[in-house]
Design a protein around this motif. Structure first.
Motif, PDB file in Angstrom:
ATOM      1  N   THR A 202       0.851  -1.190   0.000  1.00 42.35           N
ATOM      2  CA  THR A 202       0.000   0.000   0.000  1.00 42.35           C
ATOM      3  C   THR A 202       0.888   1.240   0.000  1.00 42.35           C
ATOM      4  O   THR A 202       2.110   1.146   0.062  1.00 42.35           O
ATOM      5  CB  THR A 202      -0.890   0.016   1.252  1.00 42.35           C
ATOM      6  N   LEU A 280      -7.049  -7.376   1.997  1.00 46.72           N
ATOM      7  CA  LEU A 280      -7.081  -6.126   2.758  1.00 46.72           C
ATOM      8  C   LEU A 280      -6.315  -6.238   4.073  1.00 46.72           C
ATOM      9  O   LEU A 280      -6.066  -5.223   4.728  1.00 46.72           O
ATOM     10  CB  LEU A 280      -8.529  -5.706   3.036  1.00 46.72           C
ATOM     11  N   ALA A 283      -3.607  -3.827   4.374  1.00 48.34           N
ATOM     12  CA  ALA A 283      -3.866  -2.398   4.556  1.00 48.34           C
ATOM     13  C   ALA A 283      -3.732  -1.959   6.015  1.00 48.34           C
ATOM     14  O   ALA A 283      -2.849  -1.182   6.372  1.00 48.34           O
ATOM     15  CB  ALA A 283      -5.250  -2.054   4.019  1.00 48.34           C
ATOM     16  N   ALA A 287      -9.221  -4.070   8.359  1.00 45.62           N
ATOM     17  CA  ALA A 287      -9.634  -3.453   7.095  1.00 45.62           C
ATOM     18  C   ALA A 287     -10.727  -4.236   6.392  1.00 45.62           C
ATOM     19  O   ALA A 287     -11.574  -3.667   5.704  1.00 45.62           O
ATOM     20  CB  ALA A 287      -8.429  -3.296   6.168  1.00 45.62           C
ATOM     21  N   THR A 337      -7.013  -3.203  -2.753  1.00 41.93           N
ATOM     22  CA  THR A 337      -6.074  -3.184  -1.620  1.00 41.93           C
ATOM     23  C   THR A 337      -4.906  -2.251  -1.874  1.00 41.93           C
ATOM     24  O   THR A 337      -4.447  -1.542  -0.960  1.00 41.93           O
ATOM     25  CB  THR A 337      -5.552  -4.603  -1.354  1.00 41.93           C
ATOM     26  N   TYR A 340      -4.691   1.704  -0.914  1.00 41.78           N
ATOM     27  CA  TYR A 340      -4.810   2.204   0.455  1.00 41.78           C
ATOM     28  C   TYR A 340      -3.616   3.065   0.871  1.00 41.78           C
ATOM     29  O   TYR A 340      -2.453   2.783   0.560  1.00 41.78           O
ATOM     30  CB  TYR A 340      -4.917   1.038   1.440  1.00 41.78           C
ATOM     31  N   GLY A 345      -7.457   6.631   3.034  1.00 46.14           N
ATOM     32  CA  GLY A 345      -8.099   5.340   2.822  1.00 46.14           C
ATOM     33  C   GLY A 345      -7.830   4.784   1.432  1.00 46.14           C
ATOM     34  O   GLY A 345      -6.700   4.776   0.954  1.00 46.14           O
ATOM     35  N   PHE A 346      -8.900   4.371   0.757  1.00 46.67           N
ATOM     36  CA  PHE A 346      -8.783   3.714  -0.538  1.00 46.67           C
ATOM     37  C   PHE A 346      -9.077   4.669  -1.696  1.00 46.67           C
ATOM     38  O   PHE A 346      -9.494   4.248  -2.767  1.00 46.67           O
ATOM     39  CB  PHE A 346      -9.724   2.510  -0.587  1.00 46.67           C
TER      40      PHE A 346
END
Length: 376
Positions: A202, A280, A283, A287, A337, A340, A345-346
């Motif tokens: 990430t 996830l 992350a 998550a 994923t 992130y 966040g995403f």
């Protein structure tokens, strides 16, 4: 926004693994909740999961669903449990039930294959190349490499009686390994398909070789060395290359991590918790959590969750940078994923953005050039 029902149910039938791969997103990355999971899904939980899948299939009139047996290492659950799950699902779910399993291969035996092949289970095996590359990462807890054990399993899978069960190989990219040598090592097992996996990372914890904001394209360069060979010889189906090539010809990518099709994957953990993509775990802690459980919640509750809406949001869920990008419809922002970052966040582009842009653009150029020559 109209939500698209789930069609792929990833069932974590066993939460532990007999390998200790150093890049594993389940055990080595941000979310360590696996420690609190029961080792194996109970029979009661299994029955409840199947009932919920049946409920979802009936409510949305699905012609088929896919069950993906996962872990940990799913073979640790035992073939008796796996067979009971599959048979119960096919008796109960009012749709065609396709079953696959992703395994590290070290436990796979003739006896396992006889049961799984008899139930029409497609088996994918994780392998990162030759012994040097695989044993660098994919080791037992005592430090022993796993490659020779996986080779034994692949010899079984390649035998005529089980060949139809072999789904393909999953290879996590290691930039230190020569790309063509890695590809040739995979081809030596005559896989029907190969999936190359970008190591999970990430913006908060970038993958190897991708520093924050770095403009280089090491992963694209690695993959393109293989693409040229694959494009010329077509020795097996390489899913990433095939999907991007089809997109260049006007199609729509149909795999998680490429394109704008809504994600239809949902995960059930060994304790019955309904979760988002299991990757996830790379992350942050929790998550993938939805605070939903098969004993009390339908899968529609997960479908209406804000994070699912974001995953199914198409172009509207992407960063502004992505929406302006010429390869947006093929890239789709990359794997959810990989977008992130703790500071948003995403909502970021993929941490692999430069690689994806270069890879897709280069493949497009190669395909377009061939089309132009044919049209002359």
């Amino acid at each position: 926004m109209t939500m698209v029902p789930f069609r792929q149910f990833v069932l974590k039938v066993h939460s532990r693994c007999n390998l200790a791969c150093d890049y594993c997103y389940v055990y080595e990355m941000a979310d360590q909740s696996w420690r609190n999971q029961p080792r194996r899904m109970s029979r009661n939980t299994m029955y409840q999961v199947v009932e919920r899948i049946a409920e979802h299939a009936e409510a949305h009139r699905l012609p088929s669903v896919s069950l993906v047996l996962h872990g940990g290492e799913p073979l640790l659950a035992g073939t008796g449990f796996l067979a009971a799950l599959i048979r119960h699902a096919r008796r109960t779910v009012p749709a065609r039930v396709n079953v696959s399993m992703q395994t590290n291969g070290t436990l796979l035996t003739q006896e396992h294959l006889e049961v799984l092949a008899g139930l029409d289970v497609k088996i994918g095996v994780s392998l990162d190349g030759d012994a040097t590359v695989s044993d660098r990462h994919r080791r037992f807890t005592n430090g022993e490499g796993s490659h020779r054990h996986v080779e034994r399993a692949l010899r079984l899978l390649s035998a005529k009686q089980f060949r139809g069960t072999f789904a393909g190989l999953l290879c996590t990219i290691d930039l230190r390994s020569p790309p063509l040598a890695t590809y040739e090592a995979l081809l030596s097992h005559t896989p029907p398909a190969v999936d190359f996996l970008l190591p999970h990372g990430t913006w908060t914890q970038p993958p190897p070789g991708r520093g924050k904001g770095a403009s280089g394209t090491p992963y694209a360069d690695w993959l393109l060395a293989i693409f040229d060979r694959w494009y010329d010889r077509a020795e097996t189906w390489v899913r990433m290359f095939g999907e991007i090539t089809q997109a260049a010809l006007g199609g729509t990518p149909a795999v998680e991590g490429l394109g704008l099709r809504p994600s239809t994957v949902v995960v059930v953990d060994t304790d019955g918790s309904i979760k988002q993509l299991d990757s996830l775990a790379a992350a942050h802690e929790g998550a993938a959590d939805l605070d939903l459980h098969v004993t009390r919640d339908a899968f529609d509750a997960a479908l209406s969750h804000p994070l699912t809406r974001l995953r199914q949001g198409g172009a509207d869920s992407l960063a502004a940078t992505c929406r302006r990008c010429p390869v947006m419809r093929t890239c789709g922002g990359g794997l959810f994923t990989h977008r992130y970052g703790h500071d948003g966040g995403f909502t970021h582009p993929s941490v692999y953005c430069p690689d994806l842009l270069h890879l897709i653009t280069s493949i497009r150029r190669r395909v377009s050039g061939d089309l132009s020559r044919v049209a002359q």
